[in-house]
Design a protein around this motif. Structure first.
Motif, short mmCIF file in Angstrom:
data_model
loop_
_atom_site.label_atom_id
_atom_site.label_comp_id
_atom_site.label_asym_id
_atom_site.label_seq_id
_atom_site.Cartn_x
_atom_site.Cartn_y
_atom_site.Cartn_z
N ARG A 154 0.68 -1.31 0.00
CA ARG A 154 0.04 0.03 -0.08
C ARG A 154 0.77 1.26 -0.01
N PHE A 155 2.04 0.98 0.29
CA PHE A 155 3.15 2.18 0.26
C PHE A 155 4.45 2.01 -0.54
N SER A 156 4.74 2.87 -1.53
CA SER A 156 5.86 2.51 -2.07
C SER A 156 6.96 3.79 -1.60
N SER A 157 7.74 4.61 -2.49
CA SER A 157 8.79 5.25 -2.44
C SER A 157 8.29 6.50 -1.62
N THR A 158 6.97 6.79 -1.65
CA THR A 158 6.39 7.87 -0.93
C THR A 158 5.04 7.37 -0.52
N ALA A 159 4.58 8.05 0.65
CA ALA A 159 3.15 7.64 1.07
C ALA A 159 2.09 8.12 0.48
N CYS A 160 2.23 8.58 -0.65
CA CYS A 160 1.27 8.84 -1.96
C CYS A 160 1.02 7.91 -2.87
N LYS A 161 2.16 7.06 -2.79
CA LYS A 161 2.14 5.90 -4.02
C LYS A 161 2.04 4.50 -3.34
N ALA A 162 1.67 3.79 -4.22
CA ALA A 162 1.32 2.23 -3.82
C ALA A 162 2.35 1.51 -4.88
N LEU A 163 2.69 0.27 -4.47
CA LEU A 163 3.52 -0.58 -5.27
C LEU A 163 2.73 -1.70 -5.85
N ARG A 164 2.63 -1.53 -7.04
CA ARG A 164 1.90 -2.89 -7.89
C ARG A 164 2.58 -3.63 -8.76
N ARG A 165 2.28 -4.63 -9.36
CA ARG A 165 2.89 -5.27 -10.49
C ARG A 165 1.85 -5.77 -11.38
N CYS A 166 2.37 -5.85 -12.71
CA CYS A 166 1.64 -6.03 -13.76
C CYS A 166 1.64 -7.72 -13.97
N LEU A 167 0.51 -8.42 -13.99
CA LEU A 167 0.43 -9.67 -14.15
C LEU A 167 0.65 -10.23 -15.70
N SER A 168 0.79 -9.15 -16.57
CA SER A 168 0.96 -9.71 -17.87
C SER A 168 2.32 -9.65 -18.05
N CYS A 169 3.05 -8.36 -18.19
CA CYS A 169 4.28 -8.03 -18.42
C CYS A 169 5.58 -8.45 -17.00
N ARG A 170 4.63 -8.70 -15.92
CA ARG A 170 5.35 -8.80 -14.82
C ARG A 170 6.34 -7.69 -14.20
N GLU A 171 6.14 -6.75 -14.72
CA GLU A 171 6.91 -5.20 -14.17
C GLU A 171 6.33 -4.72 -13.07
N PRO A 172 6.94 -4.59 -12.22
CA PRO A 172 6.37 -3.63 -11.01
C PRO A 172 6.53 -2.35 -11.23
N PHE A 173 5.56 -1.55 -10.56
CA PHE A 173 5.23 -0.08 -10.96
C PHE A 173 4.76 0.67 -9.79
N ASP A 174 4.78 2.06 -9.79
CA ASP A 174 4.22 2.66 -8.71
C ASP A 174 2.94 3.12 -9.30
N HIS A 175 2.00 3.35 -8.51
CA HIS A 175 0.76 3.86 -8.54
C HIS A 175 0.33 5.10 -7.80
N PHE A 176 0.28 6.04 -8.19
CA PHE A 176 -0.22 7.60 -7.57
C PHE A 176 -1.61 7.39 -6.95
N LYS A 177 -1.72 7.04 -5.59
CA LYS A 177 -3.12 6.74 -5.14
C LYS A 177 -4.09 7.75 -5.19
N GLU A 178 -5.24 7.67 -5.25
CA GLU A 178 -6.40 8.61 -5.49
C GLU A 178 -6.51 9.08 -3.99
N LEU A 179 -6.75 10.45 -3.83
CA LEU A 179 -6.86 10.95 -2.59
C LEU A 179 -7.86 11.86 -2.71
#
Length: 179
Positions: A154-179
């Motif tokens: 639920r938290f990534s490099s900053t509190a406003c981002k979450a860490l996710r992974r793509c199940l298709s290409c398998r790449e991890p990525f940050d998601h800027f969370k909705e506030l």
């Protein structure tokens, strides 16, 4: 409503061009945190800045960068005020900012319909077919565009981002969370 002067509009543009210290791919204008610039006596300026969340550690760096650029433009005195109301929302990120986030490899926050609190649904972290049917706007991978993603943290490099992974290409990525 008070109309901005030409100088205030120019200074707003200058202050808005400052890169965000945590996401340097975005400017403060694109992030939507710069609210207003008020000029008094020709060389004294007050800037209204709304952090992405209360206690944001980047506010000090933003303030120093705004002061530096406006003083270099001839402003004798620069005051940056932290304004908490109305609160910043991810809806304040410009379309250009959202495009830049995606190109930088960060999934931008989804645009919410209407205003008000962001609903919180607790459940499995994986994006599965049933969740996609309920959510017409799933978090898409910024690399391949797939809606098949999973939440890793639920938290990534900053509190406003979450860490996710793509199940298709398998790449991890940050998601800027909705506030």
């Amino acid at each position: 409503m008070v109309t901005a002067t030409a100088l205030e509009a120019e200074l707003l543009e200058l202050a808005g061009s400052v890169p965000d210290p945590e996401l340097p791919v975005l400017t403060l204008r694109e992030l939507g945190v710069l609210r207003a610039v008020h000029v008094e006596d020709g060389d004294t300026v007050e800037v209204d800045l709304t952090p992405t969340y209360t206690g944001c550690p980047a506010i000090e760096a933003m303030t120093l960068d705004i002061e530096r650029i406006l003083r270099a433009h001839g402003m004798r005195e620069v005051t940056v005020r932290t304004v908490l109301a109305p609160a910043w929302s991810t809806d304040d990120i410009t379309p250009e900012g959202r495009r830049k986030l995606r190109e930088f490899g960060i999934a931008p926050p989804r645009v919410r319909a209407g205003s008000g609190p962001v609903p919180l649904a607790l459940g499995p972290t994986r994006t599965v077919a049933a969740e996609r049917a309920e959510d017409p706007d799933p978090v898409r991978c910024p690399h391949c565009g797939s809606a098949e993603t999973e939440l890793l943290s639920r938290f990534s490099s900053t509190a406003c981002k979450a860490l996710r992974r793509c199940l298709s290409c398998r790449e991890p990525f940050d998601h800027f969370k909705e506030l």
